[in-house]
Scaffold this motif. Structure first.
Motif, PDB file in Angstrom:
ATOM      1  N   ASN A  44       0.874  -1.181   0.000  1.00 54.81           N
ATOM      2  CA  ASN A  44       0.000   0.000   0.000  1.00 54.81           C
ATOM      3  C   ASN A  44       0.904   1.222   0.000  1.00 54.81           C
ATOM      4  OD1 ASN A  44      -2.040   1.858   0.300  1.00 54.81           O
ATOM      5  ND2 ASN A  44      -2.939   0.914   2.113  1.00 54.81           N
ATOM      6  N   SER A  45       1.082   1.824  -1.171  1.00 60.46           N
ATOM      7  CA  SER A  45       2.176   2.771  -1.362  1.00 60.46           C
ATOM      8  C   SER A  45       1.740   4.014  -2.113  1.00 60.46           C
ATOM      9  CB  SER A  45       3.304   2.068  -2.138  1.00 60.46           C
ATOM     10  OG  SER A  45       4.331   2.952  -2.502  1.00 60.46           O
ATOM     11  N   HIS A 176       2.022  15.158  -1.681  1.00 62.51           N
ATOM     12  CA  HIS A 176       1.218  14.531  -2.720  1.00 62.51           C
ATOM     13  C   HIS A 176      -0.126  15.248  -2.817  1.00 62.51           C
ATOM     14  CE1 HIS A 176       3.811  10.936  -3.278  1.00 62.51           C
ATOM     15  NE2 HIS A 176       4.158  11.239  -2.034  1.00 62.51           N
ATOM     16  N   ALA A 177      -0.382  15.879  -3.966  1.00 60.48           N
ATOM     17  CA  ALA A 177      -1.677  16.496  -4.235  1.00 60.48           C
ATOM     18  C   ALA A 177      -2.584  15.423  -4.831  1.00 60.48           C
ATOM     19  CB  ALA A 177      -1.521  17.661  -5.196  1.00 60.48           C
ATOM     20  N   MET A 178      -3.795  15.306  -4.290  1.00 60.25           N
ATOM     21  CA  MET A 178      -4.654  14.188  -4.666  1.00 60.25           C
ATOM     22  C   MET A 178      -6.108  14.491  -4.355  1.00 60.25           C
ATOM     23  SD  MET A 178      -3.220  11.823  -1.557  1.00 60.25           S
ATOM     24  CE  MET A 178      -4.570  10.689  -1.300  1.00 60.25           C
ATOM     25  N   GLY A 179      -6.989  13.644  -4.866  1.00 60.84           N
ATOM     26  CA  GLY A 179      -8.404  13.782  -4.583  1.00 60.84           C
ATOM     27  C   GLY A 179      -8.755  13.339  -3.174  1.00 60.84           C
ATOM     28  N   ASP A 180     -10.037  13.230  -2.907  1.00 64.34           N
ATOM     29  CA  ASP A 180     -10.511  12.924  -1.558  1.00 64.34           C
ATOM     30  C   ASP A 180     -10.541  11.414  -1.337  1.00 64.34           C
ATOM     31  OD1 ASP A 180     -11.458  13.221   0.974  1.00 64.34           O
ATOM     32  OD2 ASP A 180     -13.547  13.532   0.377  1.00 64.34           O
ATOM     33  N   PHE A 181      -9.359  10.830  -1.211  1.00 62.40           N
ATOM     34  CA  PHE A 181      -9.210   9.410  -0.885  1.00 62.40           C
ATOM     35  C   PHE A 181      -7.920   9.261  -0.104  1.00 62.40           C
ATOM     36  CE2 PHE A 181      -7.451  10.151  -5.121  1.00 62.40           C
ATOM     37  CZ  PHE A 181      -6.150   9.703  -4.967  1.00 62.40           C
ATOM     38  N   ASP A 182      -7.719   8.105   0.488  1.00 61.30           N
ATOM     39  CA  ASP A 182      -6.463   7.856   1.193  1.00 61.30           C
ATOM     40  C   ASP A 182      -6.201   6.360   1.230  1.00 61.30           C
ATOM     41  OD1 ASP A 182      -7.773   6.703   3.552  1.00 61.30           O
ATOM     42  OD2 ASP A 182      -8.326   8.760   4.067  1.00 61.30           O
ATOM     43  N   LYS A 183      -5.103   5.970   1.867  1.00 63.04           N
ATOM     44  CA  LYS A 183      -4.701   4.566   1.881  1.00 63.04           C
ATOM     45  C   LYS A 183      -5.722   3.652   2.549  1.00 63.04           C
ATOM     46  CE  LYS A 183       0.334   4.891   1.595  1.00 63.04           C
ATOM     47  NZ  LYS A 183       1.611   4.453   2.208  1.00 63.04           N
ATOM     48  N   ALA A 184      -6.578   4.228   3.374  1.00 60.44           N
ATOM     49  CA  ALA A 184      -7.571   3.409   4.074  1.00 60.44           C
ATOM     50  C   ALA A 184      -8.675   2.917   3.145  1.00 60.44           C
ATOM     51  CB  ALA A 184      -8.181   4.195   5.224  1.00 60.44           C
ATOM     52  N   ASP A 185      -8.964   3.646   2.053  1.00 60.75           N
ATOM     53  CA  ASP A 185     -10.034   3.228   1.147  1.00 60.75           C
ATOM     54  C   ASP A 185      -9.735   1.855   0.557  1.00 60.75           C
ATOM     55  OD1 ASP A 185     -11.832   5.524   1.183  1.00 60.75           O
ATOM     56  OD2 ASP A 185     -10.191   6.620   0.266  1.00 60.75           O
ATOM     57  N   GLY A 186      -8.503   1.670   0.110  1.00 59.50           N
ATOM     58  CA  GLY A 186      -8.126   0.378  -0.443  1.00 59.50           C
ATOM     59  C   GLY A 186      -8.123  -0.728   0.598  1.00 59.50           C
ATOM     60  N   VAL A 187      -7.719  -0.389   1.829  1.00 64.32           N
ATOM     61  CA  VAL A 187      -7.714  -1.373   2.910  1.00 64.32           C
ATOM     62  C   VAL A 187      -9.135  -1.860   3.190  1.00 64.32           C
ATOM     63  CG1 VAL A 187      -7.256  -1.737   5.361  1.00 64.32           C
ATOM     64  CG2 VAL A 187      -5.595  -0.490   3.961  1.00 64.32           C
ATOM     65  N   ARG A 188     -10.064  -0.934   3.317  1.00 61.32           N
ATOM     66  CA  ARG A 188     -11.462  -1.324   3.582  1.00 61.32           C
ATOM     67  C   ARG A 188     -12.018  -2.187   2.449  1.00 61.32           C
ATOM     68  NH1 ARG A 188     -11.679   4.045   5.864  1.00 61.32           N
ATOM     69  NH2 ARG A 188     -12.141   4.893   3.806  1.00 61.32           N
ATOM     70  N   HIS A 216      -4.244   6.871   8.195  1.00 55.13           N
ATOM     71  CA  HIS A 216      -5.584   6.298   8.031  1.00 55.13           C
ATOM     72  C   HIS A 216      -5.531   4.799   7.777  1.00 55.13           C
ATOM     73  CE1 HIS A 216      -6.757  10.610   6.883  1.00 55.13           C
ATOM     74  NE2 HIS A 216      -7.224  10.356   8.085  1.00 55.13           N
ATOM     75  N   MET A 217      -4.508   4.338   7.061  1.00 54.92           N
ATOM     76  CA  MET A 217      -4.330   2.898   6.873  1.00 54.92           C
ATOM     77  C   MET A 217      -4.124   2.217   8.219  1.00 54.92           C
ATOM     78  SD  MET A 217      -1.249   0.822   4.911  1.00 54.92           S
ATOM     79  CE  MET A 217       0.039   1.478   5.995  1.00 54.92           C
ATOM     80  N   LEU A 218      -3.273   2.781   9.058  1.00 58.12           N
ATOM     81  CA  LEU A 218      -2.987   2.200  10.369  1.00 58.12           C
ATOM     82  C   LEU A 218      -4.247   2.144  11.231  1.00 58.12           C
ATOM     83  CD1 LEU A 218       0.380   4.056  11.014  1.00 58.12           C
ATOM     84  CD2 LEU A 218       0.131   1.609  10.568  1.00 58.12           C
ATOM     85  N   GLU A 219      -5.089   3.148  11.108  1.00 54.48           N
ATOM     86  CA  GLU A 219      -6.308   3.205  11.917  1.00 54.48           C
ATOM     87  C   GLU A 219      -7.323   2.147  11.516  1.00 54.48           C
ATOM     88  OE1 GLU A 219      -7.463   7.251  11.346  1.00 54.48           O
ATOM     89  OE2 GLU A 219      -6.024   8.022  12.829  1.00 54.48           O
ATOM     90  N   GLN A 220      -7.232   1.614  10.303  1.00 52.41           N
ATOM     91  CA  GLN A 220      -8.162   0.586   9.847  1.00 52.41           C
ATOM     92  C   GLN A 220      -7.785  -0.812  10.329  1.00 52.41           C
ATOM     93  OE1 GLN A 220     -11.124   0.945   8.096  1.00 52.41           O
ATOM     94  NE2 GLN A 220     -10.746   3.091   8.606  1.00 52.41           N
ATOM     95  N   ALA A 221      -6.549  -0.969  10.813  1.00 53.94           N
ATOM     96  CA  ALA A 221      -6.044  -2.296  11.150  1.00 53.94           C
ATOM     97  C   ALA A 221      -6.381  -2.703  12.582  1.00 53.94           C
ATOM     98  CB  ALA A 221      -4.536  -2.335  10.946  1.00 53.94           C
TER      99      ALA A 221
END
Length: 267
Positions: A44-45, A176-188, A216-221
């Motif tokens: 997840n990178s 990193h400029a990006m839309g309204d998503f983060d690493k947690a979306d893929g985790v979920r 946010h990825m860490l918070e999903q685990a």
């Protein structure tokens, strides 16, 4: 009591890969144990699809993977009962990000993005080879930036992005400029896929990261592992899950923590 099914979600740069050399050798013992136990390692990178494919080949990794800070999940062929590779995208495409950045540059904000840099320039700022830098430029939804202004203008820049429905995330080397998503979306998304395979079984998600864009990825685990590194002190220990900080840096810390957890869960 049967062993739970364990799923690993891992950042790359500064976590599984050394921050300076991109070496993963110190994590080899844990990776071999995971492979022998058929435990998926979901990378997840902030890296692109092309970059992560290259890393997966070196690691002999065949699990699904998440790219560009959660911009997309790539599910390999013959995974989750699909005969073809699938790509699930989240948020705005890169074209929209670049259009907004062009407007903000006209307003006087000073920065350089990957779209502005040659592979040689990216290489100088990242320790990537020029061939690797070319892969890093092939993006679907995010734009890495080097900031040239002061902290006050950076705060204003961040506010402009947020007002337009975008985000600015600090990675290991770049903003990193990006839309309204983060690493947690893929985790979920992937956790739901794994749960559908065995709805009644116990699943334990372990996430490892080293910088604020891993938060946010860490918070999903179920178990969050903050790997010691350049920005790890800025990562907040998630309150809703068990959290660990590694004593060693980078892949050595990754290896130590993963091996200890595998022993704990009977692997």
């Amino acid at each position: 009591m049967p062993k739970p099914r364990v799923i690993i979600f891992s950042d790359l740069d500064g976590t599984l890969l050394d921050h300076d050399t991109y070496d993963w050798a110190p994590a080899k013992p844990a990776l071999e144990r995971l492979k022998a136990s058929a435990i998926p390692v979901v990378l997840n990178s902030s890296k692109t699809i092309s970059e992560v494919r290259e890393v997966r080949e070196r690691l002999e990794n065949q699990s699904p993977f998440i790219v560009e800070n959660g911009a997309a999940v790539v599910i390999p062929a013959n995974c989750f009962d699909s005969s073809e590779e699938q790509v699930k995208r989240f948020g705005a495409p890169r074209t929209e990000v670049l259009a907004l950045l062009a407007e903000l540059r006209k307003e006087g904000f000073e920065f350089s993005g990957f779209a502005d840099m040659s592979p040689a320039e990216i290489s100088r700022h990242s320790s990537l080879s020029e061939a690797e830098a070319e892969l890093a430029r092939d993006r679907v939804a995010t734009e890495p930036l080097l900031w040239h202004g002061d902290e006050e203008s950076l705060a204003a820049f961040r506010g402009k992005l947020e007002a337009a429905g975008f985000r600015l995330v600090q990675g290991g080397r770049f903003l990193h400029a990006m839309g309204d998503f983060d690493k947690a979306d893929g985790v979920r998304f992937l956790l739901e896929k794994y749960r559908q395979q065995d709805p009644t079984g116990r699943l334990v998600a372990i996430a490892l990261g080293d910088s604020p864009n891993d938060q946010h990825m860490l918070e999903q685990a179920d178990i969050a592992v903050i790997v010691k590194g350049v920005q790890s002190d800025s990562v907040v220990l998630p309150s809703q899950s068990r959290a660990i900080r590694s004593l060693k840096t980078g892949p050595a810390g990754w290896n130590e923590c993963v091996l200890n957890l595998l022993i704990e869960y009977g692997y």
